[in-house]
Design a protein around this motif. Structure first.
Motif, short mmCIF file in Angstrom:
data_model
loop_
_atom_site.label_atom_id
_atom_site.label_comp_id
_atom_site.label_asym_id
_atom_site.label_seq_id
_atom_site.Cartn_x
_atom_site.Cartn_y
_atom_site.Cartn_z
N LEU A 1 12.36 -0.50 -7.06
CA LEU A 1 13.46 0.24 -7.69
C LEU A 1 13.00 1.53 -8.36
CD1 LEU A 1 15.77 -2.49 -9.28
CD2 LEU A 1 16.15 -1.13 -7.22
N VAL A 2 11.80 1.52 -8.94
CA VAL A 2 11.35 2.74 -9.62
C VAL A 2 11.11 3.85 -8.59
CG1 VAL A 2 8.90 2.11 -9.76
CG2 VAL A 2 9.85 3.66 -11.41
N ILE A 3 10.60 3.47 -7.42
CA ILE A 3 10.42 4.47 -6.35
C ILE A 3 11.79 4.98 -5.88
CG2 ILE A 3 9.59 4.80 -3.98
CD1 ILE A 3 7.34 2.82 -4.66
N CYS A 4 12.73 4.04 -5.69
CA CYS A 4 14.09 4.45 -5.27
C CYS A 4 14.69 5.44 -6.27
CB CYS A 4 15.02 3.25 -5.17
SG CYS A 4 14.64 2.16 -3.80
N LEU B 1 0.83 -1.20 0.00
CA LEU B 1 0.00 0.00 0.00
C LEU B 1 0.87 1.26 0.00
CD1 LEU B 1 -3.01 0.44 0.11
CD2 LEU B 1 -2.85 0.64 2.59
N ASN B 2 1.91 1.26 0.83
CA ASN B 2 2.81 2.41 0.88
C ASN B 2 3.51 2.64 -0.45
OD1 ASN B 2 2.37 3.47 3.42
ND2 ASN B 2 3.72 1.96 4.39
N ASP B 3 3.92 1.55 -1.12
CA ASP B 3 4.57 1.68 -2.42
C ASP B 3 3.61 2.30 -3.43
OD1 ASP B 3 6.98 0.73 -1.60
OD2 ASP B 3 6.83 -1.22 -2.60
N ILE B 4 2.39 1.80 -3.45
CA ILE B 4 1.41 2.31 -4.42
C ILE B 4 1.12 3.78 -4.15
CG2 ILE B 4 -0.98 2.09 -5.25
CD1 ILE B 4 -0.70 -0.94 -4.60
N LEU B 5 0.98 4.13 -2.88
CA LEU B 5 0.71 5.53 -2.52
C LEU B 5 1.90 6.43 -2.88
CD1 LEU B 5 -1.15 5.20 0.88
CD2 LEU B 5 -2.06 5.99 -1.31
N ASP B 6 3.11 5.96 -2.59
CA ASP B 6 4.31 6.76 -2.93
C ASP B 6 4.36 7.01 -4.43
OD1 ASP B 6 5.33 7.19 -0.45
OD2 ASP B 6 6.83 5.59 -0.54
N GLU C 1 16.68 10.81 -7.29
CA GLU C 1 16.81 11.95 -8.19
C GLU C 1 16.23 13.21 -7.57
OE1 GLU C 1 15.35 10.44 -11.93
OE2 GLU C 1 17.22 9.36 -12.29
N MET C 2 15.13 13.05 -6.79
CA MET C 2 14.56 14.22 -6.12
C MET C 2 15.52 14.77 -5.05
SD MET C 2 10.61 13.03 -5.75
CE MET C 2 9.89 14.57 -5.25
N MET C 3 16.40 13.92 -4.54
CA MET C 3 17.38 14.37 -3.54
C MET C 3 18.68 14.82 -4.20
SD MET C 3 16.89 11.82 -0.28
CE MET C 3 16.92 10.26 -1.09
N ILE D 1 4.26 10.51 -6.36
CA ILE D 1 5.37 10.91 -7.24
C ILE D 1 4.81 11.29 -8.60
CG2 ILE D 1 7.35 10.01 -8.54
CD1 ILE D 1 8.00 8.32 -5.98
N GLU D 2 3.92 10.44 -9.13
CA GLU D 2 3.41 10.67 -10.49
C GLU D 2 2.53 11.91 -10.57
OE1 GLU D 2 1.86 6.91 -11.81
OE2 GLU D 2 3.85 6.37 -12.56
N SER D 3 1.90 12.28 -9.46
CA SER D 3 1.08 13.50 -9.52
C SER D 3 1.88 14.72 -9.09
CB SER D 3 -0.18 13.34 -8.67
OG SER D 3 0.20 13.15 -7.32
N GLY D 4 3.18 14.52 -8.90
CA GLY D 4 4.06 15.65 -8.56
C GLY D 4 3.84 16.19 -7.16
N LYS D 5 3.21 15.39 -6.29
CA LYS D 5 2.87 15.88 -4.96
C LYS D 5 3.86 15.42 -3.88
CE LYS D 5 -0.97 18.09 -5.86
NZ LYS D 5 -2.03 17.33 -6.52
#
Ligand SMILES: Nc1ncnc2c1ncn2[C@@H]1O[C@H](COP(=O)(O)OP(=O)(O)OP(=O)(O)O)[C@@H](O)[C@H]1O
Ligand SMILES: [Mg+2]
Length: 185
Positions: A151-154, A16-21, A159-161, A25-29
């Protein structure tokens, strides 16, 4: 039975946390809040959690000596999330040998490596693993479990950091090395 329902709960929560993250990320929020942070402190926090992850009896976790490192500019909770993700992958895909964390200091940035002696990744698969739902072999999800979101979340988080992430492996059966870089504060 209690142990089973606890693990199932943990598993669902992770999913659930992965899907929410990813949705965030995809909505830029999703926001990261980078600050100067001490890497040894962060690794000490990660250690007991990673030591408690499921792993095969013949797999040893190896930690680095982190004295005398400069502070890095990261969002500590997000970097912890990335490191734990890489460690859970490494432990999941390693049947025997070691999973080790290593550190390299470069001008302006620090590299953390998670090196394992596990199943490795073919050259063909290496090019697509940072995409959503990508797994090296469809069959993996059956033998090893997982969704292909880690990995896609990582990658997004690093990159955001202001950092990077990359994977290298000499090939199937030859272990994998995951490298993340982050700026020195
Ligand atoms: N250390 C590793 N050794 C071998 N293969 C790896 C390693 N790390 C990742 N992979 C490959 O990359 C794929 C994608 O990894 P990712 O973490 O994104 O997904 P997952 O672990 O399968 O599922 P999830 O993380 O969503 O639970 C894995 O399924 C596996 O095929
Ligand atoms: Mg994973």
């Amino acid at each position: 039975m209690l142990q089973d329902s606890y693990s199932s709960g943990q598993h669902l929560l992770g999913l659930l946390n992965d899907i929410l993250d990813l949705a965030k990320i995809e909505s830029g929020k999703l926001e990261v809040h980078s600050e100067p942070f001490n890497l040894p402190v962060l690794v000490e926090e990660v250690k007991p959690i990673a030591e408690a992850y499921p792993r095969k009896p013949n797999v040893e976790l190896v930690w680095p000596d982190l004295s005398e490192l400069p502070e890095v500019l990261v969002d500590p909770s997000r970097l912890k999330q990335v490191l734990l993700n890489l460690l859970s992958n490494a432990l999941k895909f390693t049947k025997e040998g070691t999973v080790g964390v290593q550190v390299e200091r470069h001008p302006g940035y620090i590299t953390l490596l998670v090196v394992d002696t596990g199943i490795g990744v073919s050259l063909e698969a290496q090019t697509r693993l940072f995409q959503k739902f990508a797994q090296a072999d469809g069959g993996h999800s059956r033998e090893f479990g997982g969704t292909g979101l880690g990995l896609v979340i990582c990658k997004h988080l690093m990159e955001m950091m202001g950092g990077t992430i990359s994977l290298s492996s000499e090939g199937l059966g030859l272990g994998s090395t995951l490298r993340i870089t982050m700026p020195i504060a």
